[in-house]
Design an enzyme around this catalytic site. Structure first.
Site, short mmCIF file in Angstrom:
data_model
loop_
_atom_site.label_atom_id
_atom_site.label_comp_id
_atom_site.label_asym_id
_atom_site.label_seq_id
_atom_site.Cartn_x
_atom_site.Cartn_y
_atom_site.Cartn_z
CD GLU A 49 -1.83 -4.35 11.41
OE1 GLU A 49 -2.42 -4.42 10.24
OE2 GLU A 49 -0.76 -4.57 11.34
N GLY A 83 -4.93 -1.95 5.02
CA GLY A 83 -4.10 -3.06 4.65
C GLY A 83 -4.68 -4.35 4.99
CG HIS A 98 -4.53 -36.09 15.99
ND1 HIS A 98 -4.93 -37.53 16.69
CD2 HIS A 98 -5.69 -36.23 15.22
CE1 HIS A 98 -5.86 -38.16 16.17
NE2 HIS A 98 -6.48 -37.24 15.31
CE LYS A 121 -3.50 2.41 2.72
NZ LYS A 121 -4.47 2.27 3.99
O1 F6P Z 1 3.27 -2.88 9.76
C1 F6P Z 1 1.90 -3.22 9.63
C2 F6P Z 1 1.40 -2.79 8.39
O2 F6P Z 1 1.00 -1.54 8.17
C3 F6P Z 1 0.06 -3.37 8.02
O3 F6P Z 1 -0.97 -2.74 8.25
C4 F6P Z 1 -0.09 -3.67 6.63
O4 F6P Z 1 -0.83 -4.58 6.18
C5 F6P Z 1 1.34 -4.07 6.37
O5 F6P Z 1 2.24 -3.40 7.33
C6 F6P Z 1 1.94 -3.61 4.92
O6 F6P Z 1 1.94 -2.54 4.57
P1 F6P Z 1 2.02 -2.38 3.11
O7 F6P Z 1 1.05 -2.80 2.41
O8 F6P Z 1 2.18 -0.65 2.94
O9 F6P Z 1 3.60 -2.78 2.57
#
Ligand code: F6P
Length: 544
Positions: free
Chosen positions: A358, A272, A389, A211
């Site tokens: 989270e 995310g 198990h 992201k």
């Molecule tokens: O460190 C946590 C986080 O920010 C998550 O919320 C997110 O899914 C992940 O890191 C990855 O972030 P990005 O997609 O920006 O690489």
């Protein structure tokens, strides 16, 4: 949206009612609840969008359920739900709308954020993803040397990994089998090395999913992937054929050297951990095809509509969420087990860990006040029957209360002899054993010597839900994920927390950046840590 003052959770009338109710229920066994109410097993069930939920094996009475529903009402669940669906900025600490539900809205829907209808842009990206996925699936998209792409490697972490891996595994049955999918997330070089060990760079496409496009692990793995590709392909131009980006950050994507024409975008209103149905799902779409992906989105949407419109007493995500609140607050339950009796869902518990923990691992309310109750249950689990198990012993006879969600399917995607009947017999048996147990009298009547009796007694009275569905399809996966997304939302509303930020991940990131410099420094670094951290750093430096 700024925080609005609500009555503190523990001052709400329904909370007080639940506290009193819990005292009564504590002394009651589920055996009694079932004996005194023969219709309970049929009455305390709910069907929504093809998902059947049996919640009768919970330590609740009709009064408890009434109070839990009242608690949701007093917490403003319906208004908060509308606020989410209509794009209000309910993620107050980041001043963002929370609109994963827009990712699966039909084309003709209108959802406005900052004066703009976001639905057309969502469908534009979906169409672009479909065009690309089709080209990979058909072999039309060729690598730099003209070879067909046979391997797709998703590089991402957290929400940019867990959703894609889980969905790939869950829907493998529907995937194109002549394509190989791998997922690299860990900054541990072993993850990358093992993922590509048998792959040919000429036939390998990397999806760099992030992201922010600044996440250290992902960027490190992406650079390593670039080096690995170019070591064989030679030419920088090869990047255009072997790398695509999935991100909200076009500037960083361009800086990495990926043509933004090969970028699939999404928006800051997609968290995310809520992004597997955005462009982050590109690997899923390549695996199962645009049509199946569309069916998955339709499944998500169906559950969204159910959650938004069904009254709380008939609302499956709301009920699931409220039951977790009940055990967390009034029965000291610390964890919630999710136990899919479906091998394809083997990564579902891992996926749920980020989604739930989270989201709801927070210690202050929207107003910033420290909570005087528990939040965020610890979610965990493994597919049945393997867990039986391993750790079920503790669930059956240990000292902790662990509510369980069992997930099972009536039809197997791989019917083989008696396997499926055996699998389902085990789900039903586990839920029955947990609830009703086995008394000392029953154990004695089997001829067990007195000294052994206590060891063989099953106390029972251990709660579980059973979610029973016809068959695992892309649409059903969408419904299941949305079910838990909205259950988590419901919990967050009751707990009065921001379920959509994640400030708790920051400190470790900052410290790691600082320590990395100290580990790599050629000169003896001046360390200003505590004695334990200093000692560990020195030990590593002298040993590496
Ligand atoms: O460190 C946590 C986080 O920010 C998550 O919320 C997110 O899914 C992940 O890191 C990855 O972030 P990005 O997609 O920006 O690489």
């Amino acid at each position: 949206m700024t925080a609005t003052k609500t009555v503190p959770l523990t001052d709400r009338a329904a909370w007080k009612g639940l506290a009193a109710n819990a005292e009564q229920i504590r002394g009651k066994h589920m055996r009694e609840l079932f004996q005194s109410d023969p219709g309970r097993g049929e009455r305390l069930t709910l069907e929504a969008e093809g998902l059947f939920l049996d919640y009768s094996k919970n330590r609740v009475t009709d009064e408890t359920l009434k109070l839990l529903i009242a608690l949701a009402e007093e917490s403003g669940l319906k208004a908060r739900t509308e606020a989410m669906f209509t794009g209000e900025k309910i993620n107050i600490t980041e001043n963002r709308a929370v609109l994963h539900t827009a990712l699966r809205a039909p084309k003709d829907a209108t959802i406005v954020v900052d004066g703009e209808n976001v639905v057309p842009a969502v469908h534009e990206v979906l169409d672009k993803m479909a065009g690309f996925a089709d080209k990979i699936r058909s072999g039309e998209w060729k690598g730099h040397t003209g070879k067909r792409i046979k391997n797709v490697v998703n590089i991402g972490i957290g929400g940019s990994d867990l959703g894609p891996v889980m969905a790939y595994e869950a829907l493998k049955h529907y995937s194109q089998r002549d394509l190989t999918f791998r997922f690299v997330s860990n900054v541990d070089g072993t993850d990358f090395a093992e993922a590509v060990v048998d792959l040919d760079p000429e036939e390998t496409l990397f999806l760099v999913a992030s992201k922010t496009f600044t996440t250290q692990e992902t960027m490190t793995n992406a650079h390593t992937a670039r080096d690995w590709s170019l070591a064989k392909l030679g030419d920088e131009k090869a990047v255009a054929k072997h790398f695509v980006a999935i991100s909200t950050n076009a500037k960083e994507v361009a800086k990495f050297g990926i043509d933004t024409a090969n970028m699939f975008g999404f928006w800051d209103w997609v968290g995310g951990r809520y992004s597997m149905d955005s462009a982050i799902g590109l690997s899923t779409m390549i695996a199962i095809g645009p049509k199946n992906f569309g069916e998955m989105l339709a499944g998500f949407h169906a559950m969204d509509v159910h959650f938004r419109t069904a009254p709380i007493e008939k609302n499956m995500p709301a009920l699931l969420g409220l039951l977790t609140v009940w055990y967390t607050e009034f029965f000291d339950a610390q964890t919630q087990a999710v136990l899919p009796y479906e091998q394809y869902l083997k990564r579902f518990p891992a996926y749920l860990q980020q989604l739930t923990m989270e989201s709801n691992g927070k210690h202050v309310t929207l107003d910033g006040a420290t909570v005087n109750y528990q939040t965020g249950a610890i979610y965990w689990g493994e597919p049945g029957t393997n867990g039986q198990h391993s750790f079920y012993q503790l669930i059956h006879q240990g000292t902790r209360l662990i509510p369980c969600d069992f997930i099972a399917f009536i039809k197997s995607l791989n019917p083989l002899g008696r396997h499926h009947d055996m699998l389902l017999a085990n789900v039903f048996a586990q839920a029955e054993a947990l609830a009703f147990g086995k008394t000392a009298e029953q154990v004695k009547a089997e001829g067990t010597p007195d000294w052994l009796v206590p060891h063989r007694v099953f106390e029972g009275n251990r709660p579980s839900n059973v979610i029973l569905v016809d068959e695992l399809t892309p649409a059903v996966l969408g419904k299941l994920v949305a079910l838990y997304e909205h259950a988590v939302f419901t919990q967050g509303v009751v707990w009065d927390i921001d379920s959509f930020d994640q400030w708790g991940v920051e400190l470790g990131k900052v410290l790691a950046t600082k320590i990395l410099g100290e580990l790599e420094s050629k000169d003896e670094p001046k360390l200003a840590h505590d004695s334990s951290t200093t000692n560990l750093i020195n030990r590593y430096r002298s040993g590496k």
